[in-house]
Design a protein around this motif. Sequence first.
Motif, PDB file in Angstrom:
ATOM      1  N   PRO A 255      -1.529  30.326  45.641  1.00  0.00           N
ATOM      2  CA  PRO A 255      -1.633  30.893  44.273  1.00  0.00           C
ATOM      3  C   PRO A 255      -2.167  29.908  43.327  1.00  0.00           C
ATOM      4  O   PRO A 255      -1.831  28.513  43.523  1.00  0.00           O
ATOM      5  CB  PRO A 255      -0.328  31.343  43.889  1.00  0.00           C
ATOM      6  CG  PRO A 255       0.559  30.582  44.999  1.00  0.00           C
ATOM      7  CD  PRO A 255      -0.051  30.351  46.127  1.00  0.00           C
ATOM      8  N   GLN A 256      -2.204  30.023  42.260  1.00  0.00           N
ATOM      9  CA  GLN A 256      -2.917  29.111  41.141  1.00  0.00           C
ATOM     10  C   GLN A 256      -1.816  29.197  40.091  1.00  0.00           C
ATOM     11  O   GLN A 256      -1.339  30.131  39.535  1.00  0.00           O
ATOM     12  CB  GLN A 256      -4.352  29.508  40.456  1.00  0.00           C
ATOM     13  CG  GLN A 256      -5.505  29.384  41.483  1.00  0.00           C
ATOM     14  CD  GLN A 256      -6.816  29.083  40.675  1.00  0.00           C
ATOM     15  OE1 GLN A 256      -6.814  29.138  39.761  1.00  0.00           O
ATOM     16  NE2 GLN A 256      -7.824  29.713  41.549  1.00  0.00           N
TER      17      GLN A 256
ATOM     18  N   ALA B 149      -3.376  26.510  28.117  1.00  0.00           N
ATOM     19  CA  ALA B 149      -2.353  26.142  29.085  1.00  0.00           C
ATOM     20  C   ALA B 149      -1.822  27.471  29.690  1.00  0.00           C
ATOM     21  O   ALA B 149      -0.935  27.459  30.821  1.00  0.00           O
ATOM     22  CB  ALA B 149      -0.975  25.436  28.353  1.00  0.00           C
ATOM     23  N   LYS B 150      -2.180  28.587  29.387  1.00  0.00           N
ATOM     24  CA  LYS B 150      -1.784  29.935  29.709  1.00  0.00           C
ATOM     25  C   LYS B 150      -2.674  30.042  30.996  1.00  0.00           C
ATOM     26  O   LYS B 150      -3.665  29.646  31.303  1.00  0.00           O
ATOM     27  CB  LYS B 150      -1.951  31.042  28.557  1.00  0.00           C
ATOM     28  CG  LYS B 150      -1.137  30.934  27.442  1.00  0.00           C
ATOM     29  CD  LYS B 150      -1.416  31.902  26.665  1.00  0.00           C
ATOM     30  CE  LYS B 150      -0.667  31.985  25.230  1.00  0.00           C
ATOM     31  NZ  LYS B 150      -0.721  32.885  24.277  1.00  0.00           N
ATOM     32  N   LYS B 151      -1.886  31.238  31.742  1.00  0.00           N
ATOM     33  CA  LYS B 151      -2.811  31.598  33.249  1.00  0.00           C
ATOM     34  C   LYS B 151      -3.646  32.613  32.739  1.00  0.00           C
ATOM     35  O   LYS B 151      -3.849  33.471  31.802  1.00  0.00           O
ATOM     36  CB  LYS B 151      -1.559  32.338  34.010  1.00  0.00           C
ATOM     37  CG  LYS B 151      -1.955  32.835  35.287  1.00  0.00           C
ATOM     38  CD  LYS B 151      -2.482  31.825  36.119  1.00  0.00           C
ATOM     39  CE  LYS B 151      -2.890  32.253  37.608  1.00  0.00           C
ATOM     40  NZ  LYS B 151      -1.356  32.974  38.437  1.00  0.00           N
ATOM     41  N   GLU B 152      -5.003  32.264  33.116  1.00  0.00           N
ATOM     42  CA  GLU B 152      -6.055  33.190  33.488  1.00  0.00           C
ATOM     43  C   GLU B 152      -5.838  34.229  34.292  1.00  0.00           C
ATOM     44  O   GLU B 152      -5.930  33.912  35.453  1.00  0.00           O
ATOM     45  CB  GLU B 152      -7.296  32.346  33.216  1.00  0.00           C
ATOM     46  CG  GLU B 152      -7.656  31.921  31.642  1.00  0.00           C
ATOM     47  CD  GLU B 152      -8.800  31.125  31.686  1.00  0.00           C
ATOM     48  OE1 GLU B 152      -9.830  31.270  32.634  1.00  0.00           O
ATOM     49  OE2 GLU B 152      -9.094  30.180  30.881  1.00  0.00           O
ATOM     50  N   PHE B 153      -6.393  35.455  34.327  1.00  0.00           N
ATOM     51  CA  PHE B 153      -6.267  36.365  35.651  1.00  0.00           C
ATOM     52  C   PHE B 153      -7.403  36.214  36.129  1.00  0.00           C
ATOM     53  O   PHE B 153      -8.341  35.975  35.773  1.00  0.00           O
ATOM     54  CB  PHE B 153      -6.001  37.652  35.025  1.00  0.00           C
ATOM     55  CG  PHE B 153      -4.833  38.060  34.152  1.00  0.00           C
ATOM     56  CD1 PHE B 153      -3.762  38.346  35.164  1.00  0.00           C
ATOM     57  CD2 PHE B 153      -4.548  37.911  33.015  1.00  0.00           C
ATOM     58  CE1 PHE B 153      -2.331  38.608  34.310  1.00  0.00           C
ATOM     59  CE2 PHE B 153      -3.307  38.147  32.395  1.00  0.00           C
ATOM     60  CZ  PHE B 153      -2.425  38.572  33.152  1.00  0.00           C
TER      61      PHE B 153
ATOM     62  N   GLN C  46      14.047  33.531  40.896  1.00  0.00           N
ATOM     63  CA  GLN C  46      14.303  32.440  40.193  1.00  0.00           C
ATOM     64  C   GLN C  46      13.686  31.195  40.401  1.00  0.00           C
ATOM     65  O   GLN C  46      13.489  30.072  39.499  1.00  0.00           O
ATOM     66  CB  GLN C  46      15.755  32.145  39.944  1.00  0.00           C
ATOM     67  CG  GLN C  46      16.626  33.259  39.495  1.00  0.00           C
ATOM     68  CD  GLN C  46      18.218  32.924  39.701  1.00  0.00           C
ATOM     69  OE1 GLN C  46      18.600  32.588  40.582  1.00  0.00           O
ATOM     70  NE2 GLN C  46      19.021  33.542  38.826  1.00  0.00           N
ATOM     71  N   ILE C  47      13.203  30.983  41.520  1.00  0.00           N
ATOM     72  CA  ILE C  47      12.707  29.683  41.996  1.00  0.00           C
ATOM     73  C   ILE C  47      11.151  29.799  41.882  1.00  0.00           C
ATOM     74  O   ILE C  47      10.499  28.644  42.435  1.00  0.00           O
ATOM     75  CB  ILE C  47      13.085  29.167  43.469  1.00  0.00           C
ATOM     76  CG1 ILE C  47      12.612  30.272  44.392  1.00  0.00           C
ATOM     77  CG2 ILE C  47      14.544  29.170  43.369  1.00  0.00           C
ATOM     78  CD1 ILE C  47      12.924  29.802  46.078  1.00  0.00           C
ATOM     79  N   THR C  48      10.361  30.887  41.747  1.00  0.00           N
ATOM     80  CA  THR C  48       9.060  30.994  41.500  1.00  0.00           C
ATOM     81  C   THR C  48       8.482  30.750  40.120  1.00  0.00           C
ATOM     82  O   THR C  48       9.108  31.654  39.254  1.00  0.00           O
ATOM     83  CB  THR C  48       8.658  32.384  41.944  1.00  0.00           C
ATOM     84  OG1 THR C  48       9.096  32.794  43.396  1.00  0.00           O
ATOM     85  CG2 THR C  48       7.091  32.669  41.914  1.00  0.00           C
ATOM     86  N   PRO C  49       7.578  30.054  39.878  1.00  0.00           N
ATOM     87  CA  PRO C  49       6.974  29.639  38.814  1.00  0.00           C
ATOM     88  C   PRO C  49       6.421  30.815  38.226  1.00  0.00           C
ATOM     89  O   PRO C  49       5.686  31.578  38.973  1.00  0.00           O
ATOM     90  CB  PRO C  49       6.034  28.629  38.980  1.00  0.00           C
ATOM     91  CG  PRO C  49       6.476  27.852  40.075  1.00  0.00           C
ATOM     92  CD  PRO C  49       7.185  28.938  40.796  1.00  0.00           C
ATOM     93  N   PRO C  50       7.005  31.270  36.731  1.00  0.00           N
ATOM     94  CA  PRO C  50       6.466  32.457  36.397  1.00  0.00           C
ATOM     95  C   PRO C  50       4.933  33.001  36.293  1.00  0.00           C
ATOM     96  O   PRO C  50       4.597  33.894  36.607  1.00  0.00           O
ATOM     97  CB  PRO C  50       7.042  32.435  34.797  1.00  0.00           C
ATOM     98  CG  PRO C  50       7.924  31.616  34.975  1.00  0.00           C
ATOM     99  CD  PRO C  50       7.643  30.575  35.895  1.00  0.00           C
ATOM    100  N   SER C  51       4.214  31.838  36.232  1.00  0.00           N
ATOM    101  CA  SER C  51       2.565  32.084  36.350  1.00  0.00           C
ATOM    102  C   SER C  51       2.059  32.683  37.639  1.00  0.00           C
ATOM    103  O   SER C  51       1.090  33.240  37.696  1.00  0.00           O
ATOM    104  CB  SER C  51       1.621  30.976  35.673  1.00  0.00           C
ATOM    105  OG  SER C  51       2.103  29.886  36.702  1.00  0.00           O
TER     106      SER C  51
END
Length: 240
Positions: A94-95, A78-82, A53-58
């Motif tokens: 992490p990014q 704005a989306k996460k790139e792998f 719950q406290i970890t940003p989804p990306s």
Amino acid sequence: GNSSFPIFAGLSILTQLRSELFSFDFSECIMMFSDLPDIDIQQCISEAVHKYQITPPSLCVRKHEKISSQSSLIPQEAKKEFIPYKTLRDQCSPQISAHDLIVLCQLERSSFCYGNKAPPPKNDINSPLLWRKLHDKEEKKHEAIVLDIRSEEEYRTGHVPHSINLPHTDAFSSNGSLVDNPVVTSLMEQHYGKIIIVVANTNDPGPTFTRHLVRLNFPHVCLLQGGAGILRSLGLLSAL
């Protein structure tokens, strides 16, 4: 939870067994798991849910995860790139995606991410962090702070509202500790324990900066993927 939840379950198991694992060699660790060690399942689930719950989804998005219907409303940039595994292995922190920064910092243009539509329901397992955990404005423990490490001149030309500026060239002393100045004092006294989102230019030593913070025992440190350029393309930087 979504498909990333098992990661947090595994992390909770390892946390429970931490002291034992550190006392064993590799073969003993294998034997330990093959014998099904005694684990408090209730504690494991509780800790896994909390971390999820406290970890940003990306930060924990899975490459082959089912895409939420809300994802199509988020601007592509704005989306996460792998990130390749080798790059991940070489980095200490992490990014985070620009989308998660927008949501965490509750920027005025957060509706821009959803095409000016209503936010997803709170029980949507793929919903952004704000609606998943931080929809209660009384929740203060896991706020985020944007730490802009560009030069003061660049910061003045455009920055995230309410961010703080600590140029990477002046941040650390020769022994690796943070320099003593008002910005560092604020970071230590007012923002320690928050999610620290480091914003840099592509040619700035962002990964090195975050590594220094982690070594100084700052928790929840992450680096904005794409740096200040992504925020500028989204029109989210304001000048002094």
